[in-house]
Design a protein around this motif. Sequence first.
Motif, PDB file in Angstrom:
ATOM      1  N   ALA A 177     -13.114  23.430   6.243  1.00  0.00           N
ATOM      2  CA  ALA A 177     -12.233  24.069   5.266  1.00  0.00           C
ATOM      3  C   ALA A 177     -11.465  25.219   5.915  1.00  0.00           C
TER       4      ALA A 177
ATOM      5  N   VAL B 194     -14.668  31.104   1.529  1.00  0.00           N
ATOM      6  CA  VAL B 194     -14.636  29.651   1.450  1.00  0.00           C
ATOM      7  C   VAL B 194     -15.274  29.262   0.130  1.00  0.00           C
ATOM      8  N   THR B 195     -14.542  28.573  -0.692  1.00  0.00           N
ATOM      9  CA  THR B 195     -15.050  28.120  -1.973  1.00  0.00           C
ATOM     10  C   THR B 195     -14.813  26.631  -2.091  1.00  0.00           C
TER      11      THR B 195
ATOM     12  N   ASN C 163     -25.418  27.183  -0.348  1.00  0.00           N
ATOM     13  CA  ASN C 163     -23.975  27.045  -0.424  1.00  0.00           C
ATOM     14  C   ASN C 163     -23.533  26.004   0.604  1.00  0.00           C
ATOM     15  N   GLU C 164     -22.577  25.118   0.206  1.00  0.00           N
ATOM     16  CA  GLU C 164     -22.157  24.056   1.122  1.00  0.00           C
ATOM     17  C   GLU C 164     -21.328  24.589   2.279  1.00  0.00           C
ATOM     18  N   SER C 165     -20.691  25.732   2.098  1.00  0.00           N
ATOM     19  CA  SER C 165     -19.736  26.201   3.098  1.00  0.00           C
ATOM     20  C   SER C 165     -20.338  27.172   4.100  1.00  0.00           C
ATOM     21  N   TYR C 166     -21.339  27.905   3.693  1.00  0.00           N
ATOM     22  CA  TYR C 166     -21.936  28.881   4.619  1.00  0.00           C
ATOM     23  C   TYR C 166     -23.421  29.053   4.290  1.00  0.00           C
TER      24      TYR C 166
ATOM     25  N   ALA D 217     -19.050  21.943   6.895  1.00  0.00           N
ATOM     26  CA  ALA D 217     -18.083  21.784   5.805  1.00  0.00           C
ATOM     27  C   ALA D 217     -17.231  23.030   5.680  1.00  0.00           C
ATOM     28  N   GLY D 218     -17.814  24.193   5.855  1.00  0.00           N
ATOM     29  CA  GLY D 218     -17.060  25.430   5.786  1.00  0.00           C
ATOM     30  C   GLY D 218     -16.087  25.558   6.939  1.00  0.00           C
TER      31      GLY D 218
ATOM     32  N   LEU E 245     -20.626  29.849   8.800  1.00  0.00           N
ATOM     33  CA  LEU E 245     -20.011  28.675   8.193  1.00  0.00           C
ATOM     34  C   LEU E 245     -20.784  27.421   8.531  1.00  0.00           C
TER      35      LEU E 245
ATOM     36  N   ALA F 177     -10.587  27.375   1.779  1.00  0.00           N
ATOM     37  CA  ALA F 177     -10.789  28.648   2.466  1.00  0.00           C
ATOM     38  C   ALA F 177      -9.532  29.497   2.364  1.00  0.00           C
TER      39      ALA F 177
END
Length: 493
Positions: free
Chosen positions: A374, A477-478, A339-342, A370-371, A367, A482
């Motif tokens: 966000a 966070v998607t 996952n890019e955010s976490y 990137a997360g 995170l 967030a």
Amino acid sequence: MTDQTRPSGDDQGHDGPPAEGQHPEGQQPQGQHPEGQGHEPTTAPAAFPYQDLPYGQQPDGQAPRPTGHGHQLYGSAPRPSDHEQQQGAYGQPQGAYEQPQGAYEQPQGAYEQPYGVAGHAQEAPGQDAYGQPTQQFAYAQAPTPPAPSTPEQAARRRRLLIGLIGGAALLLVLVVAGAVTFATMSASHRPEATVRDYLGAVQAGEVERALALDGTEVADGDVLLTDDAYAAADDQVDGFQLGAVSTDGDDAQVEAVVHRADGSTHAQDFTLVRDGRDLLFFDRWALQPVDLGTVSVQVAGPASAEIAVDGTPVTRGSDGSVSLKAFPGSYEVALAAENESYSATAATAVVEGAVVTAQPTLLTTTLTPAGTTAATAAVDAWVAGCIASTDLRPEGCSFGLYDTESGRYTLSGQKWTLESAPQFIVGDWQDGGWAVSTTTPGSASFTAQGVDAAGNSGVYGSLAPVPVRVGGLISDVTADGATFTSSVATPLT
């Protein structure tokens, strides 16, 4: 040649073969005249007294002299020995020992006997021709050997012998096999034998066969109860020891100690129920469903996080946790996909054994840069939303003013101005989200135009900037951003 009888009244005898050194023809060498022999005078006779007898033949009535050759007559066939029973004297065939006429044949006369014949054919055993006893020369005759068998007869005898031996061996094998089979069947129908089969299947990684043995029902969500899933586990069952066995009517209990590859052990009891008989003699024992261990996972991450146990994706419950039946072993728990955010560091869920309650394994997410970006944007947006409010006390915001002159002024043009943005951090996941906390409060001021009841107007606002703080949780966070939920809802001034 014909057999001749000696003249009547002739009682002179002729000894057996000459002693060593004597002439083979019965002549004495010159100068030698042995006395006392009883067969020759001390002076040489004018002629051999028994010249008409064949060479080496004894006159009737005289006992032969032993010669060291089994008491045989000199010149006659020797007595056959045990190992020469099928051969006549001096290599001649058995029978009358008659020599063919030749160099040693004497002319026929009154006392002529065939060369090599022992005794007279006319004499009865034990008597001479005149009724006098005579020495018998009985020759041992070799037993007649059996006629040689043909190859077909020999083959039949061999087949018969082989058949008899084979039949006896087969009977012995059948008896032994029957005893072994009965003992084996008896042992295989004991309660502990069923437990041994179950644990042996688990040890071999054949958990599906083990589940069939105890009748455990497998649901769709039991993703770890397969051979492939258990093959991916670590510290599997690598041995066991069976203990005490107790029976009470149709019930039985078997104790066991189960070993895992990491050296740990756990005790486990198995329950069985009598379930009929096999072959009228052997009880069947049905293993009751075994209480399996559980892989329990708590996820410190958003609801959108997908996780996998040993590479197998699993579905989380409403509270975000995971609970799965599993056999003893160690199972890796991780995010099912990147996952890019976490992200999350893989954890290990340990199932020590059946009916063993272990602490849930925690999978904590963090995170990514990137997360965090966000999440920061979500908090800043929240602050901006509060600043955009025209209320003296923005709802759900961390700042506001008390209206001490309530009712005296009619306000217009109200606004909040952010003098300085608050500084904050987004920390670890806790209580449903990544925690947001203020490091340096910001400030904001409020201004408005006010008109009193007399028509007087002026600037209405805060006497000094008010602090702006942030606090709360980033719950998710998607790709769309967030989600921030503030935990500070009461104005501080």
